[in-house]
Design a protein around this motif. Structure first.
Motif, PDB file in Angstrom:
ATOM      1  N   GLU A 200       0.726  -1.059  -0.073  1.00  0.00           N
ATOM      2  CA  GLU A 200       0.081  -0.237  -0.007  1.00  0.00           C
ATOM      3  C   GLU A 200       0.754   1.182  -0.003  1.00  0.00           C
ATOM      4  OE1 GLU A 200      -3.801   0.356   2.183  1.00  0.00           O
ATOM      5  OE2 GLU A 200      -2.928  -1.385   3.326  1.00  0.00           O
ATOM      6  N   PHE A 201       1.769   1.177   0.910  1.00  0.00           N
ATOM      7  CA  PHE A 201       2.548   2.666   0.978  1.00  0.00           C
ATOM      8  C   PHE A 201       4.156   2.644   0.558  1.00  0.00           C
ATOM      9  CE2 PHE A 201       5.336   1.502   4.488  1.00  0.00           C
ATOM     10  CZ  PHE A 201       4.817   0.426   5.209  1.00  0.00           C
ATOM     11  N   VAL A 202       4.753   1.525   0.033  1.00  0.00           N
ATOM     12  CA  VAL A 202       5.805   1.583  -0.447  1.00  0.00           C
ATOM     13  C   VAL A 202       6.180   2.284  -1.661  1.00  0.00           C
ATOM     14  CG1 VAL A 202       7.752  -0.007  -1.524  1.00  0.00           C
ATOM     15  CG2 VAL A 202       6.521  -0.944   0.529  1.00  0.00           C
ATOM     16  N   GLY A 203       5.266   2.515  -2.492  1.00  0.00           N
ATOM     17  CA  GLY A 203       5.462   3.471  -3.495  1.00  0.00           C
ATOM     18  C   GLY A 203       5.376   4.672  -3.269  1.00  0.00           C
ATOM     19  N   PHE A 204       4.762   5.212  -2.113  1.00  0.00           N
ATOM     20  CA  PHE A 204       4.745   6.555  -1.712  1.00  0.00           C
ATOM     21  C   PHE A 204       6.131   6.946  -1.263  1.00  0.00           C
ATOM     22  CE2 PHE A 204       0.165   5.990  -1.612  1.00  0.00           C
ATOM     23  CZ  PHE A 204      -0.355   6.764  -1.823  1.00  0.00           C
ATOM     24  N   ILE A 205       6.978   6.013  -0.652  1.00  0.00           N
ATOM     25  CA  ILE A 205       8.074   5.976  -0.020  1.00  0.00           C
ATOM     26  C   ILE A 205       9.104   6.328  -1.295  1.00  0.00           C
ATOM     27  CG2 ILE A 205      10.077   5.366   1.348  1.00  0.00           C
ATOM     28  CD1 ILE A 205       8.061   3.976   3.099  1.00  0.00           C
ATOM     29  N   ALA A 206       9.063   5.523  -2.131  1.00  0.00           N
ATOM     30  CA  ALA A 206       9.724   5.620  -3.422  1.00  0.00           C
ATOM     31  C   ALA A 206       9.459   6.907  -4.322  1.00  0.00           C
ATOM     32  CB  ALA A 206       9.434   4.174  -4.476  1.00  0.00           C
ATOM     33  N   ASP A 207       8.346   7.384  -4.298  1.00  0.00           N
ATOM     34  CA  ASP A 207       8.059   8.414  -5.010  1.00  0.00           C
ATOM     35  C   ASP A 207       8.513   9.982  -4.427  1.00  0.00           C
ATOM     36  OD1 ASP A 207       6.292   7.190  -7.007  1.00  0.00           O
ATOM     37  OD2 ASP A 207       4.416   8.011  -5.809  1.00  0.00           O
ATOM     38  N   GLN A 208       9.129   9.679  -3.183  1.00  0.00           N
ATOM     39  CA  GLN A 208       9.902  10.742  -2.622  1.00  0.00           C
ATOM     40  C   GLN A 208      11.187  10.666  -2.499  1.00  0.00           C
ATOM     41  OE1 GLN A 208       8.156  13.377  -1.306  1.00  0.00           O
ATOM     42  NE2 GLN A 208       6.357  12.532  -2.268  1.00  0.00           N
TER      43      GLN A 208
ATOM     44  N   TYR B 151      15.895  11.190   6.206  1.00  0.00           N
ATOM     45  CA  TYR B 151      14.643  10.510   6.833  1.00  0.00           C
ATOM     46  C   TYR B 151      13.486  11.462   6.336  1.00  0.00           C
ATOM     47  CZ  TYR B 151      18.030   8.386   9.890  1.00  0.00           C
ATOM     48  OH  TYR B 151      18.993   7.553  10.329  1.00  0.00           O
ATOM     49  N   GLU B 152      13.621  12.626   5.794  1.00  0.00           N
ATOM     50  CA  GLU B 152      12.610  13.641   5.319  1.00  0.00           C
ATOM     51  C   GLU B 152      11.835  13.093   4.262  1.00  0.00           C
ATOM     52  OE1 GLU B 152      11.219  16.089   6.826  1.00  0.00           O
ATOM     53  OE2 GLU B 152      12.882  15.546   8.388  1.00  0.00           O
ATOM     54  N   GLY B 153      12.530  12.137   3.296  1.00  0.00           N
ATOM     55  CA  GLY B 153      11.752  11.398   2.269  1.00  0.00           C
ATOM     56  C   GLY B 153      10.790  10.268   2.965  1.00  0.00           C
ATOM     57  N   GLN B 154      11.111   9.627   3.908  1.00  0.00           N
ATOM     58  CA  GLN B 154      10.416   8.750   4.364  1.00  0.00           C
ATOM     59  C   GLN B 154       9.136   9.430   5.067  1.00  0.00           C
ATOM     60  OE1 GLN B 154      13.777   8.599   4.908  1.00  0.00           O
ATOM     61  NE2 GLN B 154      14.459   6.559   4.293  1.00  0.00           N
ATOM     62  N   LEU B 155       9.692  10.531   5.926  1.00  0.00           N
ATOM     63  CA  LEU B 155       8.349  10.980   6.506  1.00  0.00           C
ATOM     64  C   LEU B 155       7.580  11.644   5.479  1.00  0.00           C
ATOM     65  CD1 LEU B 155       7.013  12.389   8.804  1.00  0.00           C
ATOM     66  CD2 LEU B 155       8.400  14.391   8.611  1.00  0.00           C
ATOM     67  N   ARG B 156       7.790  12.252   4.229  1.00  0.00           N
ATOM     68  CA  ARG B 156       6.958  12.845   3.347  1.00  0.00           C
ATOM     69  C   ARG B 156       6.187  11.702   2.769  1.00  0.00           C
ATOM     70  NH1 ARG B 156      11.473  15.772   1.897  1.00  0.00           N
ATOM     71  NH2 ARG B 156      11.810  14.384   0.112  1.00  0.00           N
ATOM     72  N   GLY B 157       6.793  10.430   2.441  1.00  0.00           N
ATOM     73  CA  GLY B 157       6.084   9.525   1.759  1.00  0.00           C
ATOM     74  C   GLY B 157       5.086   8.829   2.762  1.00  0.00           C
ATOM     75  N   ILE B 158       5.350   8.721   3.797  1.00  0.00           N
ATOM     76  CA  ILE B 158       4.453   8.249   5.017  1.00  0.00           C
ATOM     77  C   ILE B 158       3.205   9.158   5.033  1.00  0.00           C
ATOM     78  CG2 ILE B 158       3.704   7.566   7.316  1.00  0.00           C
ATOM     79  CD1 ILE B 158       6.706   6.557   7.426  1.00  0.00           C
ATOM     80  N   ARG B 159       3.343  10.375   5.116  1.00  0.00           N
ATOM     81  CA  ARG B 159       2.631  11.410   4.983  1.00  0.00           C
ATOM     82  C   ARG B 159       1.742  11.386   3.825  1.00  0.00           C
ATOM     83  NH1 ARG B 159      -0.485  12.641   8.430  1.00  0.00           N
ATOM     84  NH2 ARG B 159       1.184  12.891   9.805  1.00  0.00           N
ATOM     85  N   ASN B 160       2.118  11.379   2.670  1.00  0.00           N
ATOM     86  CA  ASN B 160       1.459  11.433   1.624  1.00  0.00           C
ATOM     87  C   ASN B 160       0.614  10.172   1.363  1.00  0.00           C
ATOM     88  OD1 ASN B 160       2.687  13.701   0.560  1.00  0.00           O
ATOM     89  ND2 ASN B 160       4.106  12.767  -0.688  1.00  0.00           N
ATOM     90  N   PHE B 161       0.991   8.906   1.812  1.00  0.00           N
ATOM     91  CA  PHE B 161       0.122   7.785   1.950  1.00  0.00           C
ATOM     92  C   PHE B 161      -1.007   8.038   2.872  1.00  0.00           C
ATOM     93  CE2 PHE B 161      -0.753   4.124   4.720  1.00  0.00           C
ATOM     94  CZ  PHE B 161      -1.230   3.171   3.474  1.00  0.00           C
ATOM     95  N   LEU B 162      -0.704   8.459   4.199  1.00  0.00           N
ATOM     96  CA  LEU B 162      -1.883   8.853   4.944  1.00  0.00           C
ATOM     97  C   LEU B 162      -2.833   9.992   4.554  1.00  0.00           C
ATOM     98  CD1 LEU B 162       0.184   8.987   8.297  1.00  0.00           C
ATOM     99  CD2 LEU B 162      -1.398   6.945   7.698  1.00  0.00           C
TER     100      LEU B 162
END
Length: 159
Positions: free
Chosen positions: A82-90, A135-146
């Motif tokens: 569900e959210f791995v793509g969001f992390i990759a997009d960042q 770490y900011e990319g991971q945070l943005r990816g998780i936030r975008n997923f949420l």
């Protein structure tokens, strides 16, 4: 010493030496998402779930898993997808080495808190080491997923 573990939904019996670390046993069983990073319980790369709670497999002996359920990223592919793509997009997966630990801990976070604040996300993921992204990319990816998940829920509720 014989151990019996439910590993990613399958009952597994194995023989281990008393000093075999769970991380090594899991990799021997083909769970290559479980990675060695520090051997000091400081990087999060070896995170797995024991009885649905995240643990660091470099700090557990395999015999301590006897009679327990262990899940690695291999056993959580559907939930992680569900959210791995969001992390990759960042751009947060530059080398990808830390991704399994981040994914495992994000799954644990979202099971515990469906709508965390950015500070709660940072606190939950603080034990994960990433040498590439800051770490900011991971945070943005998780936030975008949420945010995406919330938008889908809001859209369904308005129809």
């Amino acid at each position: 010493m014989e151990i019996k573990v439910k590993l990613n939904g399958k009952n597994v019996i194995g023989n281990v030496e008393a000093d075999t670390v769970l991380l090594d046993w899991l990799r021997e069983k083909g769970c290559l998402s479980v990675k060695r990073g520090c051997d000091t319980s400081n990087c999060g790369l070896c995170t797995v779930f024991m009885d649905n709670k995240p643990i660091l497999s470099c700090s557990k002996l395999a015999v301590q898993a006897d009679g327990h359920e262990i899940k690695t990223l291999e056993g959580l592919q559907e939930e992680a997808l569900e959210f791995v793509g969001f992390i990759a997009d960042q751009g947060a997966d530059q080398c990808g080495f830390c991704n399994p630990g981040f994914v495992m801990n994000t799954i644990a976070l979202l099971r515990e808190n469906q709508d965390p604040t950015d500070d709660e996300i940072r606190a939950f993921l603080a034990g994960n080491l990433c040498r590439c992204s800051g770490y900011e990319g991971q945070l943005r990816g998780i936030r975008n997923f949420l945010d995406s998940r919330k938008a889908c829920t809001d859209e369904k509720n308005s129809n």
